[in-house]
Design an enzyme around this catalytic site. Sequence first.
Site, PDB file in Angstrom:
ATOM      1  CG  ASP A   1      38.950  40.104  47.334  1.00 46.72           C
ATOM      2  OD1 ASP A   1      38.300  41.153  47.203  1.00 46.72           O
ATOM      3  OD2 ASP A   1      39.537  39.793  48.384  1.00 46.72           O
TER       4      ASP A   1
ATOM      5  CD  GLU B   1      39.339  22.709  32.137  1.00 49.30           C
ATOM      6  OE1 GLU B   1      38.261  22.666  32.782  1.00 49.30           O
ATOM      7  OE2 GLU B   1      40.429  22.389  32.633  1.00 49.30           O
TER       8      GLU B   1
HETATM    9  C1  GLC Z   1      38.960  43.560  48.399  1.00 48.58           C
HETATM   10  C2  GLC Z   1      37.467  43.747  48.531  1.00 48.58           C
HETATM   11  C3  GLC Z   1      37.167  44.274  49.894  1.00 48.58           C
HETATM   12  C4  GLC Z   1      37.647  43.275  50.918  1.00 48.58           C
HETATM   13  C5  GLC Z   1      39.127  42.946  50.713  1.00 48.58           C
HETATM   14  C6  GLC Z   1      39.520  41.720  51.481  1.00 48.58           C
HETATM   15  O1  GLC Z   1      39.638  44.755  48.426  1.00 48.58           O
HETATM   16  O2  GLC Z   1      36.989  44.567  47.505  1.00 48.58           O
HETATM   17  O3  GLC Z   1      35.801  44.536  50.075  1.00 48.58           O
HETATM   18  O4  GLC Z   1      37.458  43.795  52.198  1.00 48.58           O
HETATM   19  O5  GLC Z   1      39.424  42.672  49.377  1.00 48.58           O
HETATM   20  O6  GLC Z   1      38.943  40.573  50.934  1.00 48.58           O
END
Ligand code: GLC
Length: 567
Positions: free
Chosen positions: A215, A264
């Site tokens: 993310d 790993e």
């Molecule tokens: C990314 C995710 C989204 C989330 C953001 C913060 O863009 O896809 O859904 O709100 O990160 O974590």
Amino acid sequence: MTSAAPATHSPQADTAEWWRQAVVYQIYPRSFADANGDGLGDIAGVTSRVDYLDRLSINAVWLSPFYPSELADGGYDVADYRDVDPRLGTLEDFDTMVSTLHARDIKVVVDIVPNHSSDQHAWFQAALAAGPGSPERERYIFREGKGPDGAEPPTDWIAAFGGPAWTRVPDGQWYLHHFAPEQPDFNWDHPEVREDFLTTLRFWSDRGVDGFRIDVAHMLTKDLTEPLPSKDELALIPQDGNHPTLDRDDVHDIYAEWRAVFNEYDPPRTAVAEAWVDRSRVPLYARPESLGQSFNFDLLLADFDAGQFREVVTDNLELAARSGSSSTWVLSNHDVVRHPTRYGLPRPERLENGRPAERHGQAWLRSGGTEALDRRGGRRRGNAATLFLLGLPGSAYLYQGEELGLHEVAEIEPGRRQDPTFFRTEGEEIGRDGCRVPLPWRAEGASLGFGNGHAAPHLPQPAWMAAEAVERQEVDPASTLSLYRRALALRAQWQTGEELEWLETGREDVLRFRRPNGWQVVTNFSGEPYPLEGETIALSSAGPTASDGVVAPESTVWIAPPDDQGA
Ligand code: GLC
């Protein structure tokens, strides 16, 4: 028409390189299937739908966060990185899901959210309790405020969901959050933060997880040397690897450590970056020494337009080749208005300066869906775009519900909305709930087969969803689900080397390409039929009754590789 043979695997499916041309199906767990009937989808719900997933001939599922969370941001506010939200199940349920999916040759990818935790995370709670100057505060980004009594935030920066990027705590300090206030940013200069994520990666890898989706992978490291720039100054700093908060070169030191952990394992664990960075810098994330693959959202940002699609494909194949990775293709995910809806909105709503507005469809969403939406046209164009995408080399990321051709749900009352974007912009941005509504499995019943009807689904399903239910579509050869199943089964047989060759069509609004084994894809973006020269159509997005010999308006056809003609 070719009948779809039973699913086999793409060339690399059983190797360490399985991800290169994989079809990855994104599950938003709280809205997929609700096995215990509490209104929230769960892990056992995923396991219970393994036949459905298997029949899609996908190579992997990617699960959006299922970790303990207060749901300030749909689970992207993680309170414990190494557990399952008790409302979604247990670690044992997770293990059962992994082994059930693996038994069908479906890999499992989980979401890692490293930029920020939840404010309920034990470390953040400890930081609040320990007070200013404590080692506990060092794991996050705390600062004194400005002005009299430090009552103003350290900077005027704005968070991604709207509102200030700093929140004050009772003792007077401020902490940084690039997203909601419930999502404090970690301090990635801190060795314990670094070490803890290595532990998390090993924790899930040891449980059999095959890969990770990272993310906001471009935001972890920051240079917050005083004096901090203002919002306007920040916007002017080039994003060349030395920007204070975005896409810094030093983020790759972290991913080099992660790569060592991935390696790993046998086969090595994979990762795909969600990195919203300048295209020239995508290969840094997609390199084998870094995360190995990076999302390309260009198709998702393009209109249904031959020129834009061709440019996006050419550019991204070139970028992928430069990085040593394969490309990734996405039309929908949990953050954007579903693609049939984007393609069905009137043009001024869809486009700004010829390009789709960054936040597609907000005006339509604000109208509660009462303004014009060409539902049939949007789905027709959506299916044409999907068949185009599935013919491309590289990996395809599909989002749950797109195989039903679902439209975005606009008719959610303000009191039922969950997305922080909605609240933090005071409704100016409606946000992302409309693509996160629980799936309709059956045409009847209180939650359309999502749960057992004891509790209402956590987001309301509009009445029109019943007509789109899985049980209806699987008996209808002309449904979007039938199209996806046939397409994915054929792709599993035909997916081949990572090249394509554009063929001349004599028309600007028709694209045609050939893969190394002779598989051809023709997309007609126009409103007029496009005649073929006698080739047999194996599959058409216009449906099983589409007439042979022509590519119908706004449709895609597949022509079988020569050694599979008449299969
Ligand atoms: C990314 C995710 C989204 C989330 C953001 C913060 O863009 O896809 O859904 O709100 O990160 O974590």
